[in-house]
Scaffold this active site. Structure first.
Site, mmCIF file in Angstrom:
data_model
loop_
_atom_site.group_PDB
_atom_site.id
_atom_site.type_symbol
_atom_site.label_atom_id
_atom_site.label_comp_id
_atom_site.label_asym_id
_atom_site.label_seq_id
_atom_site.Cartn_x
_atom_site.Cartn_y
_atom_site.Cartn_z
ATOM 1 N N TYR A 297 8.601 -3.929 10.169
ATOM 2 C CA TYR A 297 8.255 -2.854 10.642
ATOM 3 C C TYR A 297 7.474 -3.311 9.048
ATOM 4 C CZ TYR A 297 6.218 2.222 10.843
ATOM 5 O OH TYR A 297 5.584 3.115 11.167
ATOM 6 N N TYR A 341 -2.345 -0.105 13.307
ATOM 7 C CA TYR A 341 -1.222 0.720 13.056
ATOM 8 C C TYR A 341 -0.892 0.961 14.132
ATOM 9 C CZ TYR A 341 1.697 4.283 10.823
ATOM 10 O OH TYR A 341 2.500 4.954 10.258
#
Length: 390
Positions: A297, A341
């Site tokens: 991430y 994102y």
């Protein structure tokens, strides 16, 4: 956390379908429509229909409820539905919830999804806005009055300490940005397709909150991503090789907060990632050296370095050199820095493609992929593997 043996989840369920909308800066349609488009695309990829679905999982932050998405997508009765809290920390946990439901026999086919107009609508990077009175909101009262108003400012506190502790400069973070953009440049689905960067480009980008520059910060994206999970047995009859869920875990550390845990001791680490790492390695029987691809991430570059260290790929303060040396294929879709994102859900999809052998930046022979979720918050992780032959 008390020690325990392997759990009974590994190898029981698999990701069999992935689907997404285009990743844009202005989708021109509702978040519900984005969710439904992604769900339908994932089901088509899996060779299934809405009638096959009996479970749905999403984020607490999603504006499109499970029953509303089910209705709009043509799904019938649901026997299981669930939501997971803590923003991007929920990504891998949605798959864990689906796998648990399938392993327990309370659902047969579960769809996980996330959809938002994060660029054209609500912009998470703009920081804290109106909040109803909650215990979580009260906790922010220890940070907001001092100017820590945005996710970038919260991460910058830890990033500054990391650099100080290990005698590094912000160039350490640049290696993560360069690698992500290298892969995004060859990914047609990525916002930064065709636009790689250099360390000099990173150093020349403007400050956001020192020591974070613009190129240390992830995208703002409109789009949707969905995943289809079913049993390993059923997966054998579906079109694509399954990405078996070898391990799934959630983790919150002691004195955990939502990105503002500045009072829990050492700021150079991510205790919640360590909680997840211990579970994943124990449950899967694997170790860092066994992993072929890492999908970590990357909402902000510093926490990619910290994750590599917490998961044991390298020692404390060594992750910048590890990334620069490309010792592990990392975020081969371009990550949230380069592709889009989507609160980490697009990273899970990339892990599935790597297992299938269909990724645009395919790692030869990829059989085992680590995926992580949002950091600085209660988080989650997955180990996905290819199905055993025979």
């Amino acid at each position: 956390m008390s020690p325990r043996g392997r759990d009974g989840l590994g190898g029981r369920a698999a990701v069999v379908g992935v689907g997404a909308t285009a990743f844009t800066k202005d989708s021109g349609r509702s978040e519900l429509r984005l969710a439904v488009e992604a769900v339908r695309a994932a089901l088509a990829d899996a060779g299934l229909t809405p009638a096959d679905v009996d479970g749905m999982v999403t984020f607490t932050m999603d504006t499109s409820p499970e029953i509303t998405v089910a209705q709009a997508a043509g799904v019938g009765e649901l026997s299981f539905f669930s939501r997971v809290h803590y923003g991007g920390g929920a990504a891998c946990a949605t798959v864990q919830q689906a796998a648990l439901a399938i392993a327990a026999g309370v659902a047969d086919v579960v769809v996980c999804y996330r959809a938002f107009n994060e660029r054209s609508g609500r912009r998470f990077g703009s920081g804290v806005r109106h909040r109803e009175p909650t215990a979580e909101g009260a906790a922010l009262g220890w940070s907001l009055p001092f100017g820590l108003l945005t996710p970038a400012s919260w991460v910058a506190m830890a990033a500054r300490r990391y650099l100080h502790t290990y005698g590094l400069t912000p160039e350490a973070f640049g290696h993560v940005a360069v690698v992500g953009r290298k892969y995004a440049a060859t990914n047609p689905a990525a916002h930064f397709h065709g636009r790689p960067i250099t360390l000099a480009d990173h150093a020349a980008s403007r400050w956001i909150v020192e020591p974070l520059r613009l190129l240390d910060c992830c995208q703002e994206t409109d789009g949707g991503q969905a995943l289809v999970i079913t049993s390993v047995e059923r997966a054998r009859d579906l079109p694509h090789p399954p990405a078996v869920i070898a391990a799934a875990a959630q983790g919150a550390g002691r004195a955990q907060e939502q990105m503002t845990g500045f009072y829990r001791g050492d700021l150079t680490g991510l205790p919640e990632a360590a909680v997840v790492a211990r579970q994943l390695w124990r449950a899967s029987g694997l170790a860092p050296a066994d992993i072929d691809v890492g999908i970590l991430y990357d909402h902000f570059t510093p926490f990619v370095l910290t994750q590599l260290e917490e998961f044991g790929f390298c020692g404390p303060g060594e992750a910048a050199d590890f990334v620069a040396g490309e010792h592990l294929p990392l975020n081969t879709h371009g990550g949230q820095l380069g592709e889009a994102y989507l609160h980490g859900m697009n990273g899970i999809a990339e892990a599935v493609r790597q297992i299938r052998g269909t990724a645009v930046n395919q790692v030869p022979g990829a059989q085992r992929v680590l995926v992580t979720a949002g950091t600085g918050v209660p988080t989650s992780g997955l180990v996905l593997t290819a199905a055993p032959q025979g």
